[in-house]
Design an enzyme around this catalytic site. Structure first.
Site, PDB file in Angstrom:
ATOM      1  N   LYS A 185       1.200  -3.370   6.656  1.00  0.00           N
ATOM      2  CA  LYS A 185       1.571  -3.513   5.235  1.00  0.00           C
ATOM      3  C   LYS A 185       3.086  -3.418   5.071  1.00  0.00           C
ATOM      4  O   LYS A 185       3.684  -4.148   4.272  1.00  0.00           O
ATOM      5  CB  LYS A 185       0.881  -2.437   4.392  1.00  0.00           C
ATOM      6  CG  LYS A 185      -0.566  -2.757   4.064  1.00  0.00           C
ATOM      7  CD  LYS A 185      -0.631  -3.936   3.101  1.00  0.00           C
ATOM      8  CE  LYS A 185      -2.048  -4.341   2.790  1.00  0.00           C
ATOM      9  NZ  LYS A 185      -2.100  -5.622   2.043  1.00  0.00           N
ATOM     10  N   VAL A 217     -13.295   5.687  -0.756  1.00  0.00           N
ATOM     11  CA  VAL A 217     -14.244   6.788  -0.887  1.00  0.00           C
ATOM     12  C   VAL A 217     -15.104   6.677  -2.157  1.00  0.00           C
ATOM     13  O   VAL A 217     -16.294   7.015  -2.126  1.00  0.00           O
ATOM     14  CB  VAL A 217     -13.524   8.149  -0.789  1.00  0.00           C
ATOM     15  CG1 VAL A 217     -12.622   8.416  -1.991  1.00  0.00           C
ATOM     16  CG2 VAL A 217     -14.520   9.266  -0.584  1.00  0.00           C
ATOM     17  N   ILE A 218     -14.542   6.202  -3.269  1.00  0.00           N
ATOM     18  CA  ILE A 218     -15.340   6.159  -4.498  1.00  0.00           C
ATOM     19  C   ILE A 218     -16.499   5.167  -4.347  1.00  0.00           C
ATOM     20  O   ILE A 218     -17.659   5.482  -4.653  1.00  0.00           O
ATOM     21  CB  ILE A 218     -14.460   5.831  -5.725  1.00  0.00           C
ATOM     22  CG1 ILE A 218     -13.490   7.003  -5.984  1.00  0.00           C
ATOM     23  CG2 ILE A 218     -15.317   5.549  -6.959  1.00  0.00           C
ATOM     24  CD1 ILE A 218     -12.510   6.780  -7.129  1.00  0.00           C
ATOM     25  N   ARG A 253     -11.064  11.858  10.279  1.00  0.00           N
ATOM     26  CA  ARG A 253      -9.807  11.087  10.254  1.00  0.00           C
ATOM     27  C   ARG A 253      -8.758  11.659  11.208  1.00  0.00           C
ATOM     28  O   ARG A 253      -7.805  10.978  11.566  1.00  0.00           O
ATOM     29  CB  ARG A 253      -9.211  11.105   8.840  1.00  0.00           C
ATOM     30  CG  ARG A 253     -10.049  10.418   7.807  1.00  0.00           C
ATOM     31  CD  ARG A 253      -9.680   8.962   7.720  1.00  0.00           C
ATOM     32  NE  ARG A 253     -10.578   8.252   6.835  1.00  0.00           N
ATOM     33  CZ  ARG A 253     -10.323   7.969   5.565  1.00  0.00           C
ATOM     34  NH1 ARG A 253      -9.183   8.354   5.032  1.00  0.00           N
ATOM     35  NH2 ARG A 253     -11.187   7.298   4.853  1.00  0.00           N
ATOM     36  N   ARG A 304      -5.635  12.332  -3.861  1.00  0.00           N
ATOM     37  CA  ARG A 304      -5.123  10.968  -3.984  1.00  0.00           C
ATOM     38  C   ARG A 304      -4.868  10.679  -5.467  1.00  0.00           C
ATOM     39  O   ARG A 304      -5.374  11.380  -6.346  1.00  0.00           O
ATOM     40  CB  ARG A 304      -6.153   9.945  -3.478  1.00  0.00           C
ATOM     41  CG  ARG A 304      -6.496  10.035  -2.001  1.00  0.00           C
ATOM     42  CD  ARG A 304      -5.341   9.573  -1.128  1.00  0.00           C
ATOM     43  NE  ARG A 304      -5.720   9.519   0.290  1.00  0.00           N
ATOM     44  CZ  ARG A 304      -5.642  10.548   1.132  1.00  0.00           C
ATOM     45  NH1 ARG A 304      -5.213  11.723   0.710  1.00  0.00           N
ATOM     46  NH2 ARG A 304      -5.983  10.398   2.394  1.00  0.00           N
ATOM     47  N   GLU A 348      -3.960  11.720   5.394  1.00  0.00           N
ATOM     48  CA  GLU A 348      -2.877  12.219   4.548  1.00  0.00           C
ATOM     49  C   GLU A 348      -3.496  13.270   3.627  1.00  0.00           C
ATOM     50  O   GLU A 348      -4.456  12.989   2.912  1.00  0.00           O
ATOM     51  CB  GLU A 348      -2.285  11.069   3.733  1.00  0.00           C
ATOM     52  CG  GLU A 348      -1.596  10.026   4.597  1.00  0.00           C
ATOM     53  CD  GLU A 348      -1.199   8.795   3.798  1.00  0.00           C
ATOM     54  OE1 GLU A 348      -0.027   8.699   3.421  1.00  0.00           O
ATOM     55  OE2 GLU A 348      -2.063   7.945   3.555  1.00  0.00           O
ATOM     56  N   TYR A 382      -2.846  -0.088  10.000  1.00  0.00           N
ATOM     57  CA  TYR A 382      -2.956  -0.743   8.684  1.00  0.00           C
ATOM     58  C   TYR A 382      -1.657  -0.569   7.894  1.00  0.00           C
ATOM     59  O   TYR A 382      -1.101  -1.527   7.356  1.00  0.00           O
ATOM     60  CB  TYR A 382      -4.131  -0.135   7.918  1.00  0.00           C
ATOM     61  CG  TYR A 382      -4.241  -0.622   6.493  1.00  0.00           C
ATOM     62  CD1 TYR A 382      -4.887  -1.815   6.199  1.00  0.00           C
ATOM     63  CD2 TYR A 382      -3.681   0.108   5.448  1.00  0.00           C
ATOM     64  CE1 TYR A 382      -4.970  -2.272   4.888  1.00  0.00           C
ATOM     65  CE2 TYR A 382      -3.756  -0.338   4.141  1.00  0.00           C
ATOM     66  CZ  TYR A 382      -4.411  -1.524   3.869  1.00  0.00           C
ATOM     67  OH  TYR A 382      -4.485  -1.965   2.578  1.00  0.00           O
ATOM     68  N   SER A 412       0.836  -1.209   0.000  1.00  0.00           N
ATOM     69  CA  SER A 412       0.000   0.000   0.000  1.00  0.00           C
ATOM     70  C   SER A 412       0.862   1.248   0.000  1.00  0.00           C
ATOM     71  O   SER A 412       1.895   1.296   0.682  1.00  0.00           O
ATOM     72  CB  SER A 412      -0.870  -0.023   1.254  1.00  0.00           C
ATOM     73  OG  SER A 412      -1.448   1.245   1.474  1.00  0.00           O
TER      74      SER A 412
END
Ligand code: UDP
Length: 195
Positions: A42, A82-83, A163, A106, A168, A38, A14
């Protein structure tokens, strides 16, 4: 994998492993600074891939995915991105929940491009014991506001951004290494992918 004589491991990593950096253009050689559990696990997965390659003579490629979207994406739950979430909200007649000012960016990367990266990574000749780490993402920055506008419908800004410190604010890929190592470049742009 070792017992079965597997030669190549392709690990789904990721872009979040690089985490908190001074620049929003993410390169593979940056010192990882994960900002979530997370992202940390990764990163550990990458290190295991590299270690097992060294110890047992297989070769590994860690692909750092950037915000993958497309058919069969999750639309709810903790791992929905999000999409998928916005599309579900729209389908259910809900207001799209844009976090903060929505100017976070992003590198939204279409799933077929990610699939192709995996196939190339599986096939590329590599020395036994080696481990390649590659960014698999576009160089195009897209804001949450732009995603919401493309999905369409009513928007509600959730302020402050829930968040908090895990967010980020800007992120985009430098994908030159994947181009060089695999001949990989994203082919599906945001508009085509959303369509
Ligand atoms: N986001 C948002 N509303 C939501 C879910 C996410 O505005 O309901 C924003 C989030 O703040 C982030 C961006 O969408 O800036 C991408 O979030 P996602 O969880 O898809 O990916 P990640 O943050 O892991 O890159």
């Amino acid at each position: 994998a070792r017992e079965l004589g597997v030669g190549r491991l392709v690990y789904s990593s990721s872009s979040s492993v690089v985490g908190d950096q001074d620049t929003h253009v993410v390169r593979e050689d940056m010192s990882p600074r994960p900002v979530s559990p997370y992202a940390l696990q990764k990163l550990m997965g990458e290190q295991y891939a590299g270690m097992f390659a060294r110890l047992f003579g297989l070769s590994a490629v860690s692909l750092r995915y950037f915000n993958v979207y497309g058919p069969r994406q999750l639309t709810e739950g903790a791992y929905a991105l999000v999409i998928g979430k916005f599309i579900r909200q729209k389908q259910q007649g809900e207001t799209l929940t844009v976090y903060g000012d929505g100017e976070q960016t992003r590198a939204y990367t279409y799933v077929s491009d990610v699939v192709r990266a995996n196939v190339l990574a599986a096939q590329r000749p590599l020395e036994p014991g080696s481990h390649l780490v590659l960014n698999i993402g576009t160089t195009v920055e897209t804001s949450v506001n732009a995603v919401a506008a493309r999905v369409g419908g009513d928007v509600r800004h959730v302020i402050p951004n829930p968040r908090g410190h895990l967010e980020e604010l800007r992120k985009v890929a430098d994908n030159a290494k994947a181009a060089e190592a695999l001949g990989w470049r994203p082919e599906v742009d945001f508009e085509e992918g959303m369509r």
